[in-house]
Design an enzyme around this catalytic site. Structure first.
Site, PDB file in Angstrom:
ATOM      1  NE  ARG A   1       4.411   2.101   5.979  1.00 21.78           N
ATOM      2  CZ  ARG A   1       4.457   3.336   5.485  1.00 21.78           C
ATOM      3  NH1 ARG A   1       5.484   3.719   4.733  1.00 21.78           N
ATOM      4  NH2 ARG A   1       3.487   4.191   5.720  1.00 21.78           N
TER       5      ARG A   1
ATOM      6  CB  CYS B   1     -11.889  -8.915  16.270  1.00 22.91           C
ATOM      7  SG  CYS B   1     -10.374  -9.010  17.252  1.00 22.91           S
TER       8      CYS B   1
ATOM      9  CG  ASP C   1     -10.518  -0.549   8.444  1.00 21.10           C
ATOM     10  OD1 ASP C   1     -10.334   0.566   7.936  1.00 21.10           O
ATOM     11  OD2 ASP C   1      -9.623  -1.185   9.044  1.00 21.10           O
TER      12      ASP C   1
ATOM     13  CB  CYS D   1     -11.744  -8.924  11.934  1.00 22.07           C
ATOM     14  SG  CYS D   1     -10.259  -9.219  10.956  1.00 22.07           S
TER      15      CYS D   1
ATOM     16  NE  ARG E   1      -3.846  -0.591   2.004  1.00 19.43           N
ATOM     17  CZ  ARG E   1      -3.809  -1.726   2.679  1.00 19.43           C
ATOM     18  NH1 ARG E   1      -3.026  -1.855   3.741  1.00 19.43           N
ATOM     19  NH2 ARG E   1      -4.544  -2.753   2.312  1.00 19.43           N
ATOM     20  CE1 TYR E   2       0.526   4.499   3.535  1.00 15.60           C
ATOM     21  CE2 TYR E   2       0.490   2.259   4.383  1.00 15.60           C
ATOM     22  CZ  TYR E   2      -0.035   3.530   4.348  1.00 15.60           C
ATOM     23  OH  TYR E   2      -1.123   3.831   5.118  1.00 15.60           O
TER      24      TYR E   2
ATOM     25  NE  ARG F   1      -5.594  -8.208   6.176  1.00 13.61           N
ATOM     26  CZ  ARG F   1      -4.576  -7.648   6.819  1.00 13.61           C
ATOM     27  NH1 ARG F   1      -4.297  -8.026   8.051  1.00 13.61           N
ATOM     28  NH2 ARG F   1      -3.840  -6.726   6.245  1.00 13.61           N
TER      29      ARG F   1
ATOM     30  CE  LYS G   1      -2.939   1.779   9.342  1.00 14.28           C
ATOM     31  NZ  LYS G   1      -2.295   0.983   8.268  1.00 14.28           N
TER      32      LYS G   1
ATOM     33  CG  ASP H   1      -6.104   1.592   6.264  1.00 14.80           C
ATOM     34  OD1 ASP H   1      -5.694   2.107   5.204  1.00 14.80           O
ATOM     35  OD2 ASP H   1      -5.549   0.633   6.807  1.00 14.80           O
TER      36      ASP H   1
ATOM     37  CB  CYS I   1      -6.836 -14.741  14.853  1.00 15.81           C
ATOM     38  SG  CYS I   1      -6.599 -13.699  13.393  1.00 15.81           S
TER      39      CYS I   1
END
Length: 365
Positions: free
Chosen positions: A116, A129, A293, A132, A112-113, A134, A337, A330, A125
């Site tokens: 990085r 959550c 999100d 989440c 995305r950048y 994802r 972000k 985001d 996980c």
């Protein structure tokens, strides 16, 4: 094949010990609607709805989080217990809200950048959550990056000399076996232009028993290594979690804190203050407070941005600057972000606002 280790010492156990350990752990981690009903976290009237939710989104509530739930609608229960509202979709929700899929040049990589990239070695996980971003992809049965795909992902990183930081995420990278994690770290360490490695994890608080010497040995690297800890409420910091964090910090690994602003969980000045103080007191630097999100079925957690800005502003001057995160969105579509404020200066008028809300002339600054 890629490995997920359910115990730091799993490789040294006899088969009978392994079977007993797995059986015990399965009892401690609640995964099915039946588990939730038996544990008292849902009523029988909710069973049918929760069953439908569970057919779409994974559930896992480890024992350390189960022990913290005083009521299904408390700040811990809301984060992890499936709810019928997850099947209610809003027009502004998106199965890939920050364009992970669209920005993935090869399996396991998201860029995305410019400098990085994310490396997602698995999508498993210790808990799942309910908010989440994802949530369409994570789960206990999928998402392991196979050897060929891992080779391809690491090759992509090696071929892109502009990538200086690799962020291990998923899923939760600390759910990998120490052997698999050690292999990944060693291969990242061998890429000359990768100077920084960051790991995003809930494991120290959600599965603190995994933070063993063997796991930390697997993280050994010549690169700058950071751990970003996800926590949303002060009650998530237990004695076991505190011990895990101390073990990590004693290895010289700096820890950042990231949280999501969530309705009913931390949407008050008091809750945020307690959370950020809990982090700082454990040498965890609050890093990001994320605006939610808009993943499918998450509307019940949404807090408007203006409310979030006001909440963060209410803490200025009340908590140390060490406890002050950056409030970020985001941007949907994978645009990165952006800080949301709050703002304290008006350059047009030449005025600045102090922590108490008083206005002053900016002067020659």
């Amino acid at each position: 094949m890629p490995e997920i280790s359910s115990s730091p010492d799993a490789r040294h156990e006899a088969p009978s010990q392994t079977h007993a350990r797995k059986a015990a752990r399965a009892q401690r981690t609640l995964r099915t609607p039946g588990d939730l009903l038996e544990s008292g976290l849902i009523d029988r009237d909710a069973l049918a709805d929760v069953t439908r939710v569970s057919q779409r989104y994974a559930t896992a509530i480890p024992d350390v989080f189960r022990a913290l739930i005083e009521h299904p609608d408390d700040p811990i229960g809301l984060q992890v217990i499936p709810h019928a509202d997850e099947l209610i979709l809003s027009p502004d929700e998106d199965a890939d809200p920050i364009a992970d899929d669209a920005l993935s040049p090869v399996p396991g990589i998201v860029r995305r950048y410019a400098d990085r990239a994310l490396l997602k070695p698995l999508l498993v996980c210790p808990l799942y959550c309910r908010f989440c971003f994802r949530r369409e992809h994570v789960g206990p049965d999928g998402g392991l990056l196979g050897d060929d795909d891992l080779d391809r992902a690491l090759g992509w990183l090696s071929d892109h000399a502009e990538i200086r930081e690799v962020i291990l995420t998923g899923g939760d990278p600390l759910m990998l076996s120490p052997r698999r994690l050690s292999t990944i770290m060693a291969r990242l360490n061998a890429i000359p232009h990768v100077t920084t490695i960051r790991i995003h994890s809930r494991v120290p608080l959600a599965a603190p028993e995994r933070v063993s010497g063997e796991l930390l040995d697997a993280l050994e690297t010549d690169r700058a290594l950071w751990l970003a800890l996800h926590a949303n409420h002060a009650r998530e910091f237990t004695q076991a979690g505190d011990a895990a964090l101390r073990t990590i910090i004693r290895r010289g690994i700096p820890v950042l804190g990231q949280s999501v602003l969530l309705r009913g969980v931390n949407d008050s000045s008091a809750a945020l203050e307690d959370l950020f103080r809990a982090m700082v007191e454990r040498r965890v630097k609050p890093y990001y407070l994320h605006q939610l999100d808009r993943a499918p079925g998450t509307a019940r957690f949404h807090v408007p941005i203006e409310e979030g800005r006001a909440l963060l502003a209410s803490l200025r001057g009340r908590v140390t600057g060490l406890a002050w995160p950056t409030y970020v969105l985001d941007i949907p579509g994978g645009h990165g972000k952006a800080p949301l404020g709050p703002d304290y200066v008006d350059l047009d008028s030449g005025m600045i606002i102090d922590p108490s809300g008083q206005t002053h002339a900016l002067g020659a600054a």
